[in-house]
Design a protein around this motif. Structure first.
Motif, PDB file in Angstrom:
ATOM      1  N   THR A  32       0.833  -1.196   0.000  1.00 25.74           N
ATOM      2  CA  THR A  32       0.000   0.000   0.000  1.00 25.74           C
ATOM      3  C   THR A  32       0.872   1.250   0.000  1.00 25.74           C
ATOM      4  OG1 THR A  32      -1.715  -1.213   1.203  1.00 25.74           O
ATOM      5  CG2 THR A  32      -1.861   1.197   1.231  1.00 25.74           C
ATOM      6  N   SER A  33       1.970   1.191   0.733  1.00 21.74           N
ATOM      7  CA  SER A  33       2.929   2.294   0.757  1.00 21.74           C
ATOM      8  C   SER A  33       4.298   1.750   1.142  1.00 21.74           C
ATOM      9  CB  SER A  33       2.491   3.377   1.755  1.00 21.74           C
ATOM     10  OG  SER A  33       2.412   2.847   3.065  1.00 21.74           O
ATOM     11  N   GLY A  34       5.315   2.579   0.946  1.00 21.52           N
ATOM     12  CA  GLY A  34       6.678   2.170   1.254  1.00 21.52           C
ATOM     13  C   GLY A  34       7.360   1.541   0.055  1.00 21.52           C
ATOM     14  N   THR A  35       8.616   1.163   0.246  1.00 21.49           N
ATOM     15  CA  THR A  35       9.393   0.591  -0.848  1.00 21.49           C
ATOM     16  C   THR A  35      10.418  -0.400  -0.304  1.00 21.49           C
ATOM     17  OG1 THR A  35      10.725   1.137  -2.806  1.00 21.49           O
ATOM     18  CG2 THR A  35      11.162   2.401  -0.799  1.00 21.49           C
ATOM     19  N   PHE A  36      11.005  -1.179  -1.193  1.00 20.49           N
ATOM     20  CA  PHE A  36      12.077  -2.098  -0.805  1.00 20.49           C
ATOM     21  C   PHE A  36      12.985  -2.333  -1.995  1.00 20.49           C
ATOM     22  CE2 PHE A  36       8.970  -4.968  -2.661  1.00 20.49           C
ATOM     23  CZ  PHE A  36       9.745  -5.907  -3.333  1.00 20.49           C
ATOM     24  N   SER A  37      14.189  -2.803  -1.711  1.00 16.28           N
ATOM     25  CA  SER A  37      15.129  -3.183  -2.764  1.00 16.28           C
ATOM     26  C   SER A  37      15.803  -4.484  -2.378  1.00 16.28           C
ATOM     27  CB  SER A  37      16.180  -2.091  -2.991  1.00 16.28           C
ATOM     28  OG  SER A  37      16.972  -1.911  -1.820  1.00 16.28           O
ATOM     29  N   ILE A  38      16.207  -5.244  -3.374  1.00 14.82           N
ATOM     30  CA  ILE A  38      16.957  -6.488  -3.182  1.00 14.82           C
ATOM     31  C   ILE A  38      18.203  -6.413  -4.046  1.00 14.82           C
ATOM     32  CG2 ILE A  38      16.955  -9.002  -3.450  1.00 14.82           C
ATOM     33  CD1 ILE A  38      13.975  -9.008  -2.965  1.00 14.82           C
ATOM     34  N   ASN A  39      19.362  -6.543  -3.413  1.00 20.73           N
ATOM     35  CA  ASN A  39      20.649  -6.464  -4.113  1.00 20.73           C
ATOM     36  C   ASN A  39      20.764  -5.171  -4.912  1.00 20.73           C
ATOM     37  OD1 ASN A  39      23.195  -7.680  -4.603  1.00 20.73           O
ATOM     38  ND2 ASN A  39      22.511  -8.359  -6.621  1.00 20.73           N
ATOM     39  N   GLY A  40      20.214  -4.094  -4.342  1.00 19.53           N
ATOM     40  CA  GLY A  40      20.294  -2.786  -4.970  1.00 19.53           C
ATOM     41  C   GLY A  40      19.239  -2.509  -6.023  1.00 19.53           C
ATOM     42  N   LEU A  41      18.367  -3.494  -6.313  1.00 13.77           N
ATOM     43  CA  LEU A  41      17.323  -3.326  -7.316  1.00 13.77           C
ATOM     44  C   LEU A  41      16.015  -2.934  -6.636  1.00 13.77           C
ATOM     45  CD1 LEU A  41      18.013  -6.434  -9.576  1.00 13.77           C
ATOM     46  CD2 LEU A  41      18.664  -4.063 -10.028  1.00 13.77           C
ATOM     47  N   ASN A  42      15.469  -1.787  -7.024  1.00 15.32           N
ATOM     48  CA  ASN A  42      14.206  -1.321  -6.472  1.00 15.32           C
ATOM     49  C   ASN A  42      13.052  -2.011  -7.187  1.00 15.32           C
ATOM     50  OD1 ASN A  42      11.752   0.633  -6.612  1.00 15.32           O
ATOM     51  ND2 ASN A  42      12.980   1.403  -4.887  1.00 15.32           N
ATOM     52  N   TYR A  43      12.071  -2.485  -6.426  1.00 16.00           N
ATOM     53  CA  TYR A  43      10.994  -3.279  -7.032  1.00 16.00           C
ATOM     54  C   TYR A  43      10.155  -2.455  -8.008  1.00 16.00           C
ATOM     55  CZ  TYR A  43       6.769  -1.458  -4.763  1.00 16.00           C
ATOM     56  OH  TYR A  43       5.719  -0.677  -4.397  1.00 16.00           O
ATOM     57  N   GLN A  44      10.079  -1.146  -7.815  1.00 17.19           N
ATOM     58  CA  GLN A  44       9.254  -0.315  -8.692  1.00 17.19           C
ATOM     59  C   GLN A  44       9.884  -0.129 -10.067  1.00 17.19           C
ATOM     60  OE1 GLN A  44       9.149   2.851  -5.781  1.00 17.19           O
ATOM     61  NE2 GLN A  44       6.926   2.658  -5.558  1.00 17.19           N
TER      62      GLN A  44
ATOM     63  N   ASN B  18      12.706  -2.157 -11.142  1.00 11.87           N
ATOM     64  CA  ASN B  18      13.444  -3.342 -11.599  1.00 11.87           C
ATOM     65  C   ASN B  18      12.743  -4.646 -11.229  1.00 11.87           C
ATOM     66  OD1 ASN B  18      15.665  -1.258 -10.186  1.00 11.87           O
ATOM     67  ND2 ASN B  18      16.105  -1.774 -12.314  1.00 11.87           N
ATOM     68  N   LYS B  19      11.412  -4.675 -11.342  1.00  8.05           N
ATOM     69  CA  LYS B  19      10.655  -5.844 -10.870  1.00  8.05           C
ATOM     70  C   LYS B  19      11.082  -7.133 -11.576  1.00  8.05           C
ATOM     71  CE  LYS B  19       6.316  -5.407  -9.835  1.00  8.05           C
ATOM     72  NZ  LYS B  19       4.834  -5.278  -9.928  1.00  8.05           N
ATOM     73  N   ASN B  20      11.239  -7.111 -12.891  1.00 11.96           N
ATOM     74  CA  ASN B  20      11.595  -8.325 -13.627  1.00 11.96           C
ATOM     75  C   ASN B  20      12.996  -8.811 -13.268  1.00 11.96           C
ATOM     76  OD1 ASN B  20       9.135  -8.425 -14.950  1.00 11.96           O
ATOM     77  ND2 ASN B  20       9.853  -7.229 -16.698  1.00 11.96           N
ATOM     78  N   GLU B  21      13.958  -7.892 -13.187  1.00  8.00           N
ATOM     79  CA  GLU B  21      15.324  -8.273 -12.811  1.00  8.00           C
ATOM     80  C   GLU B  21      15.359  -8.796 -11.381  1.00  8.00           C
ATOM     81  OE1 GLU B  21      14.352  -5.435 -14.137  1.00  8.00           O
ATOM     82  OE2 GLU B  21      15.825  -4.600 -15.546  1.00  8.00           O
ATOM     83  N   LEU B  22      14.563  -8.179 -10.518  1.00  4.42           N
ATOM     84  CA  LEU B  22      14.515  -8.592  -9.117  1.00  4.42           C
ATOM     85  C   LEU B  22      14.001 -10.023  -8.990  1.00  4.42           C
ATOM     86  CD1 LEU B  22      13.226  -6.370  -6.232  1.00  4.42           C
ATOM     87  CD2 LEU B  22      12.358  -8.682  -6.467  1.00  4.42           C
ATOM     88  N   LYS B  23      12.973 -10.359  -9.756  1.00  7.36           N
ATOM     89  CA  LYS B  23      12.391 -11.709  -9.682  1.00  7.36           C
ATOM     90  C   LYS B  23      13.391 -12.779 -10.084  1.00  7.36           C
ATOM     91  CE  LYS B  23       7.471 -10.630 -10.283  1.00  7.36           C
ATOM     92  NZ  LYS B  23       6.280 -10.792 -11.158  1.00  7.36           N
ATOM     93  N   GLN B  24      14.323 -12.423 -10.966  1.00  9.43           N
ATOM     94  CA  GLN B  24      15.317 -13.393 -11.412  1.00  9.43           C
ATOM     95  C   GLN B  24      16.342 -13.717 -10.321  1.00  9.43           C
ATOM     96  OE1 GLN B  24      17.024 -11.906 -15.068  1.00  9.43           O
ATOM     97  NE2 GLN B  24      15.014 -11.539 -15.968  1.00  9.43           N
ATOM     98  N   LEU B  25      16.420 -12.858  -9.302  1.00 15.19           N
ATOM     99  CA  LEU B  25      17.393 -13.050  -8.226  1.00 15.19           C
ATOM    100  C   LEU B  25      16.891 -13.964  -7.110  1.00 15.19           C
ATOM    101  CD1 LEU B  25      18.669  -9.398  -7.628  1.00 15.19           C
ATOM    102  CD2 LEU B  25      19.808 -11.213  -8.920  1.00 15.19           C
ATOM    103  N   ILE B  26      15.569 -14.214  -7.087  1.00 16.20           N
ATOM    104  CA  ILE B  26      14.992 -14.865  -5.912  1.00 16.20           C
ATOM    105  C   ILE B  26      14.438 -16.250  -6.223  1.00 16.20           C
ATOM    106  CG2 ILE B  26      14.406 -12.607  -4.935  1.00 16.20           C
ATOM    107  CD1 ILE B  26      11.480 -13.172  -5.669  1.00 16.20           C
ATOM    108  N   GLY B  27      14.353 -17.055  -5.168  1.00 19.64           N
ATOM    109  CA  GLY B  27      13.647 -18.326  -5.207  1.00 19.64           C
ATOM    110  C   GLY B  27      12.622 -18.327  -4.086  1.00 19.64           C
ATOM    111  N   ILE B  28      11.503 -19.023  -4.303  1.00 19.50           N
ATOM    112  CA  ILE B  28      10.418 -19.033  -3.334  1.00 19.50           C
ATOM    113  C   ILE B  28      10.005 -20.469  -3.045  1.00 19.50           C
ATOM    114  CG2 ILE B  28       8.120 -18.160  -2.772  1.00 19.50           C
ATOM    115  CD1 ILE B  28       8.444 -16.228  -5.175  1.00 19.50           C
ATOM    116  N   VAL B  29       9.986 -20.827  -1.750  1.00 19.12           N
ATOM    117  CA  VAL B  29       9.452 -22.115  -1.313  1.00 19.12           C
ATOM    118  C   VAL B  29       8.177 -21.824  -0.533  1.00 19.12           C
ATOM    119  CG1 VAL B  29       9.876 -24.264  -0.065  1.00 19.12           C
ATOM    120  CG2 VAL B  29      11.778 -23.069  -1.168  1.00 19.12           C
TER     121      VAL B  29
END
Length: 247
Positions: free
Chosen positions: A56-68, A70-81
């Motif tokens: 709803t508000s706020g932001t986050f980044s993973i490995n320096g990639l902001n989700y707003q 770099n969403k596609n690049e960010l998804k390539q960095l993660i795995g989900i169980v």
């Protein structure tokens, strides 16, 4: 590795925020535990970090990639169980893993070798051509795990990865994850098994009602609360003993 800045989430039909103004930083190569009672906001937070749910508000980044941006690049960095099995029951273990691996862009000998490697490590080679609906809970958990790491993600999200499994499977899963972490994978882990979290995690955060209550190394949290003998004592002291049933 992960920077969370004032993340909040309120679902359209909800009366209260599932996650509220939460700040949190997770370092590279940590095994970080997100702990909390039922309905505390753990799964919502993980879903946000995996770009499955929009905050709803706020932001986050993973490995320096902001989700707003770099969403596609960010998804390539993660795995989900996920907590629920994300497998096709009428396909074999190998067929499931080949399908999920191909979604990550893996093909041919590289994909086949990785599937066989992980099946061997997790004791499932002899069941590679058996259908998933014949597997025990522990076997399904291990296949679920393999499906999430075939592309060798930098960050692995685990939502209750050992729930409902036998002791032997739990031991194999935890040992495998520790070795994965030693090779450089940052792990974000949620569980209600506090004894497991106490020994498995390098740091933990306890959240309740969508807010961060405390964070730190398990040993430090225990020593900082007089009379606490383990992480469960700390958890109950901070979140209370009232039942958290919800529907």
């Amino acid at each position: 590795m992960i920077q969370i800045d004032k993340i909040s989430k309120k679902y359209k039909t909800a009366d209260v925020f599932s996650v509220s103004n939460l700040d949190l930083n997770i370092s590279e190569n940590e095994i970080f535990g997100l702990l909390g009672p039922n309905g505390a906001g753990k799964t919502t937070l993980i879903s946000i970090l995996c770009s499955l749910v929009k905050p709803t508000s706020g932001t986050f980044s993973i490995n320096g990639l902001n989700y707003q941006q770099n969403k596609n690049e960010l998804k390539q960095l993660i795995g989900i169980v996920p907590q629920e099995y994300a497998l096709y029951p009428t396909l074999t273990a190998f067929e499931n893993l080949k399908y999920f691996g191909s979604m990550y862009g893996l093909h041919g000998k590289t994909l086949k070798n990785r599937i066989n490697q992980y099946l061997e490590i997790l004791g499932l080679s002899q069941f590679a051509n058996k259908k998933i609906d014949t597997f025990s809970g522990g076997m399904k958990r291990r296949i679920n795990l393999i499906a999430s790491i075939l592309h060798e993600p930098k960050v692995l999200f685990l939502d209750e990865p050992t729930v409902g499994v036998d002791v032997q499977s739990k031991n194999v899963i935890i040992e495998f994850l520790q070795n994965l972490n030693k090779k450089g994978t940052t792990i974000i882990y949620t569980s209600h098994h506090l004894n497991e979290a106490e020994t498995f995690c390098t740091r933990v955060a306890i959240i309740d009602h969508g807010k961060l209550i405390t964070k730190g190394k398990p040993a430090d949290l225990i020593s900082n609360h007089e009379g606490a003998h383990n992480l469960e004592d700390v958890f109950l002291r901070l979140t209370g003993k009232a039942l958290r049933d919800h529907a």
